[in-house]
Design an enzyme around this catalytic site. Sequence first.
Site, PDB file in Angstrom:
ATOM      1  N   GLN A   1     -24.763   9.041   4.050  1.00 39.55           N
ATOM      2  CA  GLN A   1     -24.801  10.052   3.085  1.00 39.55           C
ATOM      3  C   GLN A   1     -23.670  10.578   2.481  1.00 39.55           C
ATOM      4  OE1 GLN A   1     -28.238  11.563   1.850  1.00 39.55           O
ATOM      5  NE2 GLN A   1     -26.384  12.179   0.410  1.00 39.55           N
TER       6      GLN A   1
ATOM      7  N   ASP B   1      -8.136   2.045  -3.391  1.00 36.46           N
ATOM      8  CA  ASP B   1      -7.809   2.266  -2.051  1.00 36.46           C
ATOM      9  C   ASP B   1      -7.700   3.768  -1.957  1.00 36.46           C
ATOM     10  OD1 ASP B   1      -6.189   1.342   0.414  1.00 36.46           O
ATOM     11  OD2 ASP B   1      -4.856   2.880  -0.176  1.00 36.46           O
TER      12      ASP B   1
ATOM     13  N   TYR C   1       0.811  -1.271   0.099  1.00 35.91           N
ATOM     14  CA  TYR C   1       0.000  -0.024   0.015  1.00 35.91           C
ATOM     15  C   TYR C   1       0.840   1.138   0.049  1.00 35.91           C
ATOM     16  CZ  TYR C   1      -4.287  -3.019   0.530  1.00 35.91           C
ATOM     17  OH  TYR C   1      -5.057  -3.957   0.397  1.00 35.91           O
TER      18      TYR C   1
ATOM     19  N   HIS D   1      -8.563  -6.911   5.698  1.00 37.83           N
ATOM     20  CA  HIS D   1      -7.232  -7.088   6.249  1.00 37.83           C
ATOM     21  C   HIS D   1      -6.724  -5.746   7.300  1.00 37.83           C
ATOM     22  CE1 HIS D   1      -7.286  -4.089   2.802  1.00 37.83           C
ATOM     23  NE2 HIS D   1      -6.243  -3.590   3.352  1.00 37.83           N
ATOM     24  N   ASP D   2      -7.437  -4.619   7.353  1.00 40.18           N
ATOM     25  CA  ASP D   2      -7.238  -3.621   8.096  1.00 40.18           C
ATOM     26  C   ASP D   2      -8.120  -4.001   9.676  1.00 40.18           C
ATOM     27  OD1 ASP D   2      -5.540  -1.960   6.423  1.00 40.18           O
ATOM     28  OD2 ASP D   2      -7.465  -1.280   5.282  1.00 40.18           O
TER      29      ASP D   2
ATOM     30  N   TRP E   1     -35.577 -19.590   5.672  1.00 38.64           N
ATOM     31  CA  TRP E   1     -36.470 -20.324   4.732  1.00 38.64           C
ATOM     32  C   TRP E   1     -36.479 -20.097   3.680  1.00 38.64           C
ATOM     33  CZ3 TRP E   1     -36.960 -18.310   9.846  1.00 38.64           C
ATOM     34  CH2 TRP E   1     -37.594 -19.131  10.774  1.00 38.64           C
TER      35      TRP E   1
ATOM     36  N   GLU F   1     -12.984   2.346  -1.607  1.00 38.41           N
ATOM     37  CA  GLU F   1     -12.795   2.288  -0.037  1.00 38.41           C
ATOM     38  C   GLU F   1     -12.947   3.830   0.560  1.00 38.41           C
ATOM     39  OE1 GLU F   1      -9.515   1.103   3.327  1.00 38.41           O
ATOM     40  OE2 GLU F   1      -9.000   2.241   1.522  1.00 38.41           O
TER      41      GLU F   1
END
Length: 897
Positions: free
Chosen positions: A718, A672, A551, A778-779, A894, A697
């Site tokens: 929002q 990311d 990252y 993962h975070d 169901w 993200e």
Amino acid sequence: MFTDIVVDQDGYSGKNEVMRKEDELMAAKKALSEAQDTQEAIEKERDQLLEELARSEAKKQEFIAAILHDKEVAIAELEAAKSLFQKNLEESVEEKFALQSKLVLAKQDAVDLAVQVEKLAEAAFQQATSHILQDAQLRISSAETTAAEAAYLIEKKIMDATEGTISSIVEKSKYAIERALVVAEEAGEHAKDAMKIFIDDTSPFMEIASVQEENIKLQRMVSDIESQLIIARNEVSRLIIESEHTKQQQKAFEQRAIDAEKALLDLQESSRKTTLQQEEEMKSLLERMRKDAADKTKAISKALKTDLKNIKATIEASKEVVLSKDNAYLRRCEALQRSLMASEDALKMWRQRAEMAESLLMKERKQDEDSIYVVNGGRIDLLTDVDSQKWKLLSDGPRREIPQWMARRITAVIPKFPPRKTDVAEALTSKFRSLELPKADEVWSIAREKPKEGDTLIEHVFERETIERKRKALERALQRKTIQWERAPEKKLIEPGTGTGREIVFQGFNWESWRRSWYTELASKTADLSKCGVTAVWLPPPTESVSAQGYMPSDLYNLNSSYGSVEELKYCIEEMHSHDLLALGDVVLNHRCAHKQSPNGVWNIFGGKLAWGPEAIVCDDPNFQGRGNPSSGDIFHAAPNIDHSQDFVRKDIKEWLNWLRNDIGFDGWRLDFVKGFSGTYVKEYIETSNPVFAIGEYWDSLAYEHGSLCYNQDAHRQRIVNWINATGGTSSAFDITTKGILHSALHNEYWRMIDPQGKPTGVMGWWPSRAVTFIENHDTGSTQGHWPFPRDKLMQGYAYILTHPGTPVIFYDHFYDFGIHDVITELIEARKRAGIHCRSSIKIYHANNEGYVAQIGDALVMKLGQFDWNPSKENRLDGSWQKFVDKGSDYQVWLRQ
């Protein structure tokens, strides 16, 4: 005795008479037995007739009740349609007023924006002009100061040189004069001595020689003084020349000052012209803005008119629906009236037949005083304690033997008839005739048989079915017209924001996956993932990175990372494609780590194929001295934030994404930290690279009060919806709101899972097709554990996201390390069988402290918590349901049979 007497009188004739009498007696007995059999048959037939009459009466009452019930249902449906139409009309009027208010606000905003732009332009122009003028004035003043200082220094130097030379000459002259005076005095003394000697008769020759020597010395000294004077004159001439040169330089400086003043005047003139030109451009820009605002106003007005026309069309359609319902109701009432009249006619006919039978049976008979004949309007009431038996009797008819206990009950209410007559002649001469009544099978066929041609009510039944079909079609059309004002219609085509609409994403890594040959290990699991129902796999960041997890990317075109080589990556993607799985690449577009330091020691020089400089970094990044434009989002402080407003940056990123799509094989993106730059750039990148599926993200904090999660999280969801809107709906986003609410809701606070409008409280409730739901990643989990999901509520969380609309994500650790592989697969199978997709409808029946119950789509119902509930207990839920998953108080699922 009678025989003997007859034999005595006439043996032969008496015997014949006896035989004749015996034959007559036998005939009478036979006739009597036949009459008795006939009587019994008549009574049995009468009993059956009365029983059939009673049942017909009950059937009539049932039919009347059904008619009344249909009438009530029709009235209720009509009222519901009227209320729905009224509600839609009110919402349309409110939306109209809201659009008008938005139009006014938009106009006001446009005017304010124009005024602000004009002010900013004026301020910018003044600031630029003042800066130029100040710079010119400073330059002129500096030139003047430099010229004055140079002149002063030259004059001072000349004066110092002149004064030094003159003083030295004067001193030397004084010294020479003093020497001359001293020599003169000495010569006078020598003259006096000579005169004295001469007077004293001494030899004067020696004195004369000495005087000559002194004269020679004096001449030498005078010549030295003259040479010194010549040198002084030369020095003075040189100083005069230097002074003239200094004056020339001063004139040159004055000329430069004059030129600078001219340049300043020219600059002022050009600035004035530039100012006028900029004012004209600003006026034209404002004129264009006013024109654009007017065009936008016209477009909005046109759209508003179009909406009003559509609303009117909807209202007309609603009126037509109501009118058709009224007409259908009237036709139904008429049909029911006709049916009722036909039933009354049939009842009247049966009564007439019963009265005829009673009159025939009661003719010329006298009732015994002890006998009681019960006639109740031609019917016999069936008095039973159990109503279900009565309805069963009415529905099945007399097609099987009556139980003994029922026979005893019926016998208790059977009327008592007069004693049978034994008179054979009267029985033989009776005018009784058996009635030609319909058989039981013919009477009860109405309850069994389906309508067919020739039946009395077939026309009304077909008309009722036709009306019902038209009513449902009109209701669906009205609902579609109503929904299109609530939200934009969703496209059914494959698009990046939704994929196919039935995607199930698997996050194929955790925070420690880089420690192993991950691409090779993940490739071996593709067959199992495809078998379990997964459709897309989210891969880790593929580029070279400063951090092992990927990252903090540096060289974007270098795909040899901690997870494996570029060849292993391609092999992993090929394995996914061979098992019909999408490969989603985790791309980091917000920031990038530099390769070199600038001359001032800042890491802002990039290397590799994309060798950018500080101009590719936003200027408001406090750590990396960027020279680009201000950031369009939040700042990520650990690495240089990329300026996406630069054309060359966007061009390079789009080429890189297309390279990942076409050469490497990625099908979509997980974007990311999209909070760091505007969603409009994301839209441009997605439209260029054309991914099958894209997820953003947009991580934001939920609302808390006194350490507890607030119930209302509308502001949080929002902000996520606003980012999705900025992308034009081309990207979906992680539903972080739903994750945060589930953390608290699954601890017996299920009321958090429904908002005041009866919808889910996350992004799923507002824009389900763009909501990507998840439990952990993962975070939040793995070895980082920033926000871990409650371990004991893990399966409840998956039961929720895998049975609800949106696109669910399954975390690697849960699927392969937590031992719930088969349980999650079972929920995926339930989702697929029920046909749940990202746009499925949802109806929440219960959400309280005890549990949560909802119907998703048309074929799935699920329950969370210890709430005592099943589909048979819900009056609003129709159809037959079969339990598919049963985990007790955790969750149950169901499916419709």
